[in-house]
Write an enzyme that holds these catalytic residues in place. Structure first.
Site, PDB file in Angstrom:
ATOM      1  N   CYS A  72      -2.243  -0.330   6.079  1.00 20.49           N
ATOM      2  CA  CYS A  72      -2.968   0.685   5.304  1.00 20.49           C
ATOM      3  C   CYS A  72      -4.460   0.578   5.622  1.00 20.49           C
ATOM      4  O   CYS A  72      -5.058  -0.485   5.453  1.00 20.49           O
ATOM      5  CB  CYS A  72      -2.707   0.440   3.824  1.00 20.49           C
ATOM      6  SG  CYS A  72      -4.030   0.919   2.722  1.00 20.49           S
ATOM      7  N   GLU A  73      -5.057   1.678   6.086  1.00 20.88           N
ATOM      8  CA  GLU A  73      -6.448   1.603   6.505  1.00 20.88           C
ATOM      9  C   GLU A  73      -7.413   1.540   5.311  1.00 20.88           C
ATOM     10  O   GLU A  73      -8.573   1.216   5.481  1.00 20.88           O
ATOM     11  CB  GLU A  73      -6.800   2.779   7.421  1.00 20.88           C
ATOM     12  CG  GLU A  73      -6.835   4.134   6.747  1.00 20.88           C
ATOM     13  CD  GLU A  73      -7.119   5.255   7.729  1.00 20.88           C
ATOM     14  OE1 GLU A  73      -6.994   5.045   8.950  1.00 20.88           O
ATOM     15  OE2 GLU A  73      -7.466   6.353   7.254  1.00 20.88           O
ATOM     16  N   HIS A  74      -6.935   1.846   4.130  1.00 23.88           N
ATOM     17  CA  HIS A  74      -7.817   1.806   2.963  1.00 23.88           C
ATOM     18  C   HIS A  74      -8.024   0.390   2.446  1.00 23.88           C
ATOM     19  O   HIS A  74      -9.092   0.067   1.933  1.00 23.88           O
ATOM     20  CB  HIS A  74      -7.256   2.686   1.835  1.00 23.88           C
ATOM     21  CG  HIS A  74      -7.213   4.129   2.195  1.00 23.88           C
ATOM     22  ND1 HIS A  74      -6.285   5.007   1.688  1.00 23.88           N
ATOM     23  CD2 HIS A  74      -7.976   4.853   3.047  1.00 23.88           C
ATOM     24  CE1 HIS A  74      -6.485   6.209   2.207  1.00 23.88           C
ATOM     25  NE2 HIS A  74      -7.502   6.136   3.031  1.00 23.88           N
ATOM     26  N   HIS A  75      -6.989  -0.439   2.548  1.00 21.97           N
ATOM     27  CA  HIS A  75      -7.087  -1.801   1.998  1.00 21.97           C
ATOM     28  C   HIS A  75      -6.819  -2.896   3.026  1.00 21.97           C
ATOM     29  O   HIS A  75      -6.944  -4.068   2.729  1.00 21.97           O
ATOM     30  CB  HIS A  75      -6.098  -1.970   0.841  1.00 21.97           C
ATOM     31  CG  HIS A  75      -6.277  -0.958  -0.249  1.00 21.97           C
ATOM     32  ND1 HIS A  75      -5.517   0.183  -0.349  1.00 21.97           N
ATOM     33  CD2 HIS A  75      -7.174  -0.910  -1.261  1.00 21.97           C
ATOM     34  CE1 HIS A  75      -5.919   0.890  -1.395  1.00 21.97           C
ATOM     35  NE2 HIS A  75      -6.925   0.255  -1.959  1.00 21.97           N
ATOM     36  N   GLN A 113       0.174   6.562   5.499  1.00 26.71           N
ATOM     37  CA  GLN A 113       1.571   6.963   5.734  1.00 26.71           C
ATOM     38  C   GLN A 113       1.700   8.461   6.030  1.00 26.71           C
ATOM     39  O   GLN A 113       2.490   8.869   6.886  1.00 26.71           O
ATOM     40  CB  GLN A 113       2.414   6.580   4.506  1.00 26.71           C
ATOM     41  CG  GLN A 113       3.897   6.831   4.717  1.00 26.71           C
ATOM     42  CD  GLN A 113       4.718   6.406   3.508  1.00 26.71           C
ATOM     43  OE1 GLN A 113       4.344   5.489   2.787  1.00 26.71           O
ATOM     44  NE2 GLN A 113       5.833   7.071   3.285  1.00 26.71           N
ATOM     45  N   HIS A 141       4.117  -0.211  -0.173  1.00 27.00           N
ATOM     46  CA  HIS A 141       2.730  -0.535   0.183  1.00 27.00           C
ATOM     47  C   HIS A 141       2.274  -1.777  -0.556  1.00 27.00           C
ATOM     48  O   HIS A 141       2.247  -1.805  -1.780  1.00 27.00           O
ATOM     49  CB  HIS A 141       1.807   0.637  -0.173  1.00 27.00           C
ATOM     50  CG  HIS A 141       2.008   1.829   0.699  1.00 27.00           C
ATOM     51  ND1 HIS A 141       1.033   2.318   1.535  1.00 27.00           N
ATOM     52  CD2 HIS A 141       3.097   2.609   0.889  1.00 27.00           C
ATOM     53  CE1 HIS A 141       1.507   3.362   2.197  1.00 27.00           C
ATOM     54  NE2 HIS A 141       2.758   3.573   1.821  1.00 27.00           N
ATOM     55  N   CYS A 143      -0.615  -2.771  -0.932  1.00 25.92           N
ATOM     56  CA  CYS A 143      -1.790  -2.503  -1.768  1.00 25.92           C
ATOM     57  C   CYS A 143      -1.380  -1.942  -3.129  1.00 25.92           C
ATOM     58  O   CYS A 143      -2.182  -1.937  -4.061  1.00 25.92           O
ATOM     59  CB  CYS A 143      -2.792  -1.584  -1.058  1.00 25.92           C
ATOM     60  SG  CYS A 143      -2.138   0.028  -0.588  1.00 25.92           S
TER      61      CYS A 143
END
Ligand SMILES: [Zn+2]
Length: 183
Positions: A72-75, A113, A141, A143
């Site tokens: 996940c590129e956010h976390h 995703q 996920h 996260c």
């Protein structure tokens, strides 16, 4: 990456020089290089599908239950699950192993995703020019399960439908019933 991870450890309040952590930045850098191989540009996504076979087959081809792990590129925590991919060939098909390789290619990037789902479908559409493509990703996920709402096992399902899967309800229903049928 090594220097960067050492700074992250310091930022957490850790001592990056203690025994257990001394080689961690090096290991983490090596690991991310492996997990993000698609960023290296060594393989082009299109090339994965370059060997095509001209076949008269106009029914749906389904490759279900392709296991994947992405980040996940956010976390920068993993999300893992299964991809189900189907297409209705135009004038060519690809070998069975190629579709999982496409999934793997897009998993090896900092991802979300929704985008990964769309990229898989669009690549197949662009290169094979089938009559339709359907991609469903089901993933859990980290996260979500480790922090925030902390719902262990919570799944997210994303879908991208192109061509006949989008326009024809019966085709879509056949695909959905077959990927969710007991196997
Ligand atoms: Zn996340």
């Amino acid at each position: 990456m090594e220097d960067g991870f050492r700074m992250i450890l310091e930022g957490m309040g850790e001592d990056p020089n203690r025994e257990g952590l001394i080689d961690t930045p090096k290991r983490v850098a090596k690991m991310y290089a492996e997990l993000m191989t698609s960023l290296s540009g060594e393989t082009r996504a299109e090339d994965i599908l370059k060997t095509r076979f001209h076949e008269k087959y106009d029914e749906m081809i389904i490759v279900p239950d392709i296991q994947f792990a992405s980040m996940c590129e956010h976390h920068f925590l993993p999300f893992t699950g299964k991809a189900h991919v189907a297409y209705i060939p135009g004038d060519c098909v690809v070998g069975l192993s190629k579709i999982p390789r496409v999934v793997e290619y897009y998993a090896r990037l900092p991802q979300i995703q929704e985008r990964m789902t769309r990229q898989i479908a669009e690549l197949i559409q662009k290169v094979l020019q089938p009559k339709g493509v359907a991609v469903v990703l089901e993933a859990s996920h980290m996260c979500m399960t480790m922090r925030g709402v902390k719902k262990p096992g919570a799944m997210m399902v994303t879908t991208q439908l192109l061509g006949r899967f989008k326009t024809d309800e019966k085709t879509r229903a056949e695909f959905m019933s077959r990927i969710y049928a007991p196997r």
